[in-house]
Design a protein around this motif. Structure first.
Motif, PDB file in Angstrom:
ATOM      1  N   TRP A   1       0.825  -1.208   0.000  1.00 16.00           N
ATOM      2  CA  TRP A   1       0.000   0.000   0.000  1.00 16.00           C
ATOM      3  C   TRP A   1       0.860   1.260   0.000  1.00 16.00           C
ATOM      4  CZ3 TRP A   1      -5.516  -0.135   0.525  1.00 16.00           C
ATOM      5  CH2 TRP A   1      -6.051  -1.424   0.630  1.00 16.00           C
ATOM      6  N   TYR A   2       0.368   2.304  -0.683  1.00 15.42           N
ATOM      7  CA  TYR A   2       0.987   3.620  -0.620  1.00 15.42           C
ATOM      8  C   TYR A   2       0.212   4.493   0.360  1.00 15.42           C
ATOM      9  CZ  TYR A   2       3.607   2.614  -4.909  1.00 15.42           C
ATOM     10  OH  TYR A   2       4.449   2.079  -5.847  1.00 15.42           O
ATOM     11  N   GLU A   3       0.934   5.172   1.254  1.00 14.42           N
ATOM     12  CA  GLU A   3       0.318   6.216   2.063  1.00 14.42           C
ATOM     13  C   GLU A   3       0.397   7.506   1.253  1.00 14.42           C
ATOM     14  OE1 GLU A   3       0.459   7.957   6.609  1.00 14.42           O
ATOM     15  OE2 GLU A   3       2.350   7.431   5.618  1.00 14.42           O
ATOM     16  N   ILE A   4      -0.743   8.179   1.073  1.00 11.44           N
ATOM     17  CA  ILE A   4      -0.799   9.362   0.225  1.00 11.44           C
ATOM     18  C   ILE A   4      -1.410  10.542   0.984  1.00 11.44           C
ATOM     19  CG2 ILE A   4      -0.934   8.066  -1.927  1.00 11.44           C
ATOM     20  CD1 ILE A   4      -3.946   8.493  -1.916  1.00 11.44           C
ATOM     21  N   THR A   5      -1.159  11.734   0.469  1.00 13.49           N
ATOM     22  CA  THR A   5      -1.716  12.953   1.056  1.00 13.49           C
ATOM     23  C   THR A   5      -2.941  13.373   0.267  1.00 13.49           C
ATOM     24  OG1 THR A   5       0.512  13.662   1.704  1.00 13.49           O
ATOM     25  CG2 THR A   5      -1.227  15.336   1.692  1.00 13.49           C
ATOM     26  N   LEU A   6      -4.076  13.512   0.970  1.00 15.78           N
ATOM     27  CA  LEU A   6      -5.339  13.881   0.341  1.00 15.78           C
ATOM     28  C   LEU A   6      -5.435  15.405   0.207  1.00 15.78           C
ATOM     29  CD1 LEU A   6      -7.697  11.376   2.184  1.00 15.78           C
ATOM     30  CD2 LEU A   6      -6.443  11.081   0.048  1.00 15.78           C
ATOM     31  N   PRO A   7      -6.370  15.905  -0.606  1.00 20.71           N
ATOM     32  CA  PRO A   7      -6.490  17.346  -0.829  1.00 20.71           C
ATOM     33  C   PRO A   7      -6.701  18.169   0.445  1.00 20.71           C
ATOM     34  CG  PRO A   7      -7.736  16.155  -2.482  1.00 20.71           C
ATOM     35  CD  PRO A   7      -7.256  15.144  -1.500  1.00 20.71           C
ATOM     36  N   ASN A   8      -7.340  17.558   1.482  1.00 20.33           N
ATOM     37  CA  ASN A   8      -7.568  18.298   2.725  1.00 20.33           C
ATOM     38  C   ASN A   8      -6.386  18.208   3.697  1.00 20.33           C
ATOM     39  OD1 ASN A   8      -7.747  15.682   3.623  1.00 20.33           O
ATOM     40  ND2 ASN A   8      -9.885  15.817   4.294  1.00 20.33           N
ATOM     41  N   GLY A   9      -5.287  17.577   3.224  1.00 17.47           N
ATOM     42  CA  GLY A   9      -4.097  17.485   4.057  1.00 17.47           C
ATOM     43  C   GLY A   9      -3.993  16.232   4.905  1.00 17.47           C
ATOM     44  N   THR A  10      -5.073  15.451   5.007  1.00 12.35           N
ATOM     45  CA  THR A  10      -5.034  14.216   5.786  1.00 12.35           C
ATOM     46  C   THR A  10      -4.342  13.110   4.984  1.00 12.35           C
ATOM     47  OG1 THR A  10      -7.199  13.523   4.977  1.00 12.35           O
ATOM     48  CG2 THR A  10      -7.143  14.824   7.012  1.00 12.35           C
ATOM     49  N   LYS A  11      -4.032  11.999   5.669  1.00 10.06           N
ATOM     50  CA  LYS A  11      -3.359  10.875   5.031  1.00 10.06           C
ATOM     51  C   LYS A  11      -4.355   9.748   4.758  1.00 10.06           C
ATOM     52  CE  LYS A  11       0.740  12.798   5.564  1.00 10.06           C
ATOM     53  NZ  LYS A  11       1.508  13.309   4.422  1.00 10.06           N
ATOM     54  N   GLY A  12      -4.098   9.005   3.708  1.00 11.35           N
ATOM     55  CA  GLY A  12      -4.903   7.840   3.373  1.00 11.35           C
ATOM     56  C   GLY A  12      -4.044   6.798   2.691  1.00 11.35           C
ATOM     57  N   PHE A  13      -4.630   5.627   2.421  1.00  6.62           N
ATOM     58  CA  PHE A  13      -3.866   4.529   1.824  1.00  6.62           C
ATOM     59  C   PHE A  13      -4.567   4.035   0.554  1.00  6.62           C
ATOM     60  CE2 PHE A  13      -2.362   4.556   6.146  1.00  6.62           C
ATOM     61  CZ  PHE A  13      -1.012   4.232   6.028  1.00  6.62           C
ATOM     62  N   ILE A  14      -3.752   3.744  -0.447  1.00  6.12           N
ATOM     63  CA  ILE A  14      -4.247   3.223  -1.715  1.00  6.12           C
ATOM     64  C   ILE A  14      -3.461   1.959  -2.062  1.00  6.12           C
ATOM     65  CG2 ILE A  14      -2.682   4.747  -3.010  1.00  6.12           C
ATOM     66  CD1 ILE A  14      -6.125   3.649  -4.229  1.00  6.12           C
ATOM     67  N   ALA A  15      -4.167   0.896  -2.491  1.00  5.00           N
ATOM     68  CA  ALA A  15      -3.512  -0.367  -2.840  1.00  5.00           C
ATOM     69  C   ALA A  15      -2.585  -0.167  -4.038  1.00  5.00           C
ATOM     70  CB  ALA A  15      -4.558  -1.421  -3.156  1.00  5.00           C
ATOM     71  N   GLY A  16      -1.377  -0.709  -3.946  1.00  8.89           N
ATOM     72  CA  GLY A  16      -0.366  -0.503  -4.978  1.00  8.89           C
ATOM     73  C   GLY A  16      -0.740  -1.048  -6.332  1.00  8.89           C
ATOM     74  N   TRP A  17      -1.657  -2.035  -6.384  1.00  8.46           N
ATOM     75  CA  TRP A  17      -2.016  -2.626  -7.666  1.00  8.46           C
ATOM     76  C   TRP A  17      -3.132  -1.855  -8.375  1.00  8.46           C
ATOM     77  CZ3 TRP A  17      -2.594  -4.864  -2.882  1.00  8.46           C
ATOM     78  CH2 TRP A  17      -3.877  -5.066  -2.394  1.00  8.46           C
ATOM     79  N   LEU A  18      -3.582  -0.745  -7.777  1.00  7.62           N
ATOM     80  CA  LEU A  18      -4.640   0.057  -8.385  1.00  7.62           C
ATOM     81  C   LEU A  18      -4.115   1.368  -8.958  1.00  7.62           C
ATOM     82  CD1 LEU A  18      -7.450  -0.400  -5.701  1.00  7.62           C
ATOM     83  CD2 LEU A  18      -7.155  -1.635  -7.839  1.00  7.62           C
ATOM     84  N   VAL A  19      -2.787   1.562  -8.938  1.00  9.87           N
ATOM     85  CA  VAL A  19      -2.213   2.833  -9.353  1.00  9.87           C
ATOM     86  C   VAL A  19      -0.952   2.607 -10.172  1.00  9.87           C
ATOM     87  CG1 VAL A  19      -3.089   4.059  -7.333  1.00  9.87           C
ATOM     88  CG2 VAL A  19      -0.809   3.012  -7.254  1.00  9.87           C
ATOM     89  N   THR A  20      -0.544   3.668 -10.863  1.00  4.28           N
ATOM     90  CA  THR A  20       0.804   3.731 -11.431  1.00  4.28           C
ATOM     91  C   THR A  20       1.563   4.821 -10.683  1.00  4.28           C
ATOM     92  OG1 THR A  20       0.118   5.313 -13.127  1.00  4.28           O
ATOM     93  CG2 THR A  20       0.059   2.986 -13.710  1.00  4.28           C
ATOM     94  N   THR A  21       2.888   4.767 -10.747  1.00  6.34           N
ATOM     95  CA  THR A  21       3.694   5.760 -10.038  1.00  6.34           C
ATOM     96  C   THR A  21       4.554   6.534 -11.022  1.00  6.34           C
ATOM     97  OG1 THR A  21       5.481   4.180  -9.664  1.00  6.34           O
ATOM     98  CG2 THR A  21       3.802   4.365  -7.945  1.00  6.34           C
TER      99      THR A  21
END
Length: 580
Positions: free
Chosen positions: A366-386
């Motif tokens: 999983w990638y920990e990412i920064t959301l537009p409101n500044g909070t953190k969230g997680f996205i599964a690595g197989w659902l994205v490109t980098t």
């Protein structure tokens, strides 16, 4: 009573008179007995022909005829196939011969340097060694994309396109047999394959973006390749020379720990390079560079060399610092961004295709990412490109989660049931079997126990398919299908489950497969299909695309899509068992 007896006698005479001569005629040609554990039977006398069935060691078949190194056999009353003569024993007129092919009839040689040999048929399997250009190997098994070979170190799998076979069909010209590739490359966009080097040439197929190719000649702005075992041409404008996944990649200071008891350090990234030193198990080194899974290290102060990367463990704690431009880009509409790195966690936001987010860190898959409101969230690595220089998700090690699992693969339709018929005439029953074979090979290489509901063009009722899941106490039942619609513009992939306990498996398998193939996402939904509705085991039915859409049909029948679909399902199963 007498009339009945006479009637039976007449029937017996007719049957005896009609069928006995045929049997005698066939028997005169002899029989073959399968000598290997599993042998592929094909619809023509060459490894390039499509599989029609897999047969087991000890099975016997009547010989119809022989052609070169291949024998045509009678599989059933109405079906025949071809088997290589080096994987059988042949009995003719009471005389039995074993492995009737000569020693070079099941050999091949690498047509490129530093050819990766893997533990299974796919790039997600670990690298166990390398072949150099011209190195000869023995072929022990194969499918349409990968070949199992025996080399000096052990058995392994290599990509079919990087081998030249010595056992060509006798119908292939001698000149074509001797033709060697002059370079390699990969396709940068969906590309038409033509029968001559001109835009006026007939289109005979398509190559998907990322497809690796062997180049045999160049003419003006056109490149000659092999397509469906024949010469074909593609535009050079959409080809990048070299092998994409064998480029040199700097590792930016990652630490590696030696796992071998005594490991040689060499002057270059090759087994043929001179040994300049040695290192031992447990030693830690900063990985200065990586090339073809060889690591450049400073093995003693001031002395640098290369060591085999498959004898190192990378320390996760030393992941390089994230660059400011490290982002993930969403592949599909409605992708869940979660509070924690698990599919059971609460959904914070649903993102759409093309949206990008800054990467903060990586946790497992999983990638920990920064959301537009500044909070953190997680996205599964197989659902994205980098993009950027951020760390990638390590997709290796799936074997650990699949080993000893029991998987039943159900290639939809078969026999009298053709299933959907594509815009260009593709039969669903044939395509599901192709996908099933590729998936089966990957799962078996990972140590899974795999059962196919059908392994040939045969009809099996739906209840019988479900019963196999129960009989084998399967951990997962995967039913493979391709879709059709009167509206020929409809396209995309869909995953189905029926019972709530099947939803998790469906989501894992679908998400991974859709991300791997990048077809239009039609999502995961409930479906009232017999093989999932009546199934008390974990089960999913995958509709892998629309054959009724002519453009999508061409994609679905390509070897690259078939490989990606099988890889996606394989990875999805591994992730499901990992998180279960």
């Amino acid at each position: 009573m007498i009339k009945r007896f006479i009637l039976l006698l007449v029937c017996f005479t007719v049957v005896f008179g009609v069928f006995l001569p045929q049997d005698i005629g066939l028997a005169a040609n002899g029989t073959v007995t399968i000598a290997e554990n599993t042998v592929n039977v094909r619809n023509g006398p060459s490894l390039s022909y499509q599989l029609v069935k897999q047969v087991k060691k000890g099975e016997k078949f009547t010989i119809i005829k022989e052609q070169g190194d291949w024998i045509q056999i009678q599989l059933s009353a109405a079906k025949t196939g071809w088997v290589a003569n080096w994987v059988i024993t042949k009995t003719t007129n009471g005389t039995t011969t074993t492995g009737s092919g000569s020693s070079n009839k099941k050999s091949a040689e690498a047509n490129t340097d530093q050819l990766r040999v893997r533990s299974g048929p796919g790039t997600n399997f670990r690298i166990i060694g390398y072949l150099n250009k011209g190195q000869a190997v023995s072929v022990t098994d194969d499918n349409e994309n990968w070949v199992k070979i025996a080399a000096g170190f052990e058995e392994g799998w290599v990509a079919r396109e990087y081998l030249d076979f010595n056992n060509k069909s006798t119908t292939t010209s001698k000149e074509e047999n001797n033709k060697k590739s002059i370079d390699t490359g990969f396709v940068t966009d969906t590309l038409n394959v033509r029968n001559e080097p001109s835009t006026t040439g007939s289109i005979i197929g398509k190559l998907a973006k990322g497809t690796s190719i062997s180049i045999y000649s160049k003419k003006n702005n056109w490149i000659e390749i092999k397509y469906s075992n024949q010469s074909a041409w593609i535009s050079a404008d959409y080809v990048q020379m070299g092998t994409e996944n064998q480029q040199t990649n700097p590792v930016n200071g990652t630490i590696g720990t030696v796992t071998a008891s005594n490991l040689s350090v060499r002057s270059d990234s090759s087994l043929n390079s001179a040994i300049v030193g040695s290192i031992t198990k447990g030693q830690k080194f900063t990985i200065l560079d990586e090339k073809n899974n060889w690591f450049k290290i400073e093995y003693t102060p001031g002395n640098f060399g290369w060591a085999a990367g498959w004898y190192f463990n990378k320390d996760k704690a030393t992941t390089p610092e994230l660059a400011k431009d490290s982002k993930v880009t969403i592949l599909h509409n409605g992708t869940n961004i979660r509070k924690d790195p698990t599919v059971q966690s609460n959904v914070l936001l649903r993102a759409n295709e093309g949206e990008s987010f800054q990467i903060s860190s990586v946790k497992n898959d999983w990638y920990e990412i920064t959301l537009p409101n500044g909070t953190k969230g997680f996205i599964a690595g197989w659902l994205v490109t980098t993009n950027g220089t951020g760390p990638g998700i390590n997709k290796q090690g799936a074997e650990a989660y699949l080993r000893s699992k029991t998987i039943v693969i159900d290639p939809g339709h078969g026999g009298i049931d053709n299933g959907a018929t594509g815009a260009g005439g593709t039969l669903e029953k044939e395509l599901t079997l192709r996908t099933a074979y590729l998936l089966s090979d990957k799962l078996k290489a990972a140590g899974a126990n795999v059962f196919l509901t059908r392994s040939s063009d045969s009809f099996l009722p739906l209840p019988s398919r479900v019963r196999l899941a129960s009989v084998h106490q399967s951990d997962a039942f995967i039913s493979l299908h391709y879709d059709s619609n009167l509206n020929r513009s409809v396209r995309g992939m869909t995953g189905f489950y029926y019972h709530s306990y099947q939803k998790k498996l469906a989501e894992y398998v679908y998400n991974s497969t859709n991300a791997q193939t990048r077809l239009k996402s039609r999502g995961v939904r409930t479906g009232d299909f017999h093989v999932v509705r009546e199934n008390q085991r974990q089960a999913v039915l995958m509709e892998l695309g629309y054959l009724s859409n002519s453009a999508e049909e061409m994609t679905l029948t390509s070897g690259q899509f078939q490989e990606n679909a099988a890889t996606g399902i394989y990875n999805g199963l591994a992730r499901y068992f990992k998180d279960k």
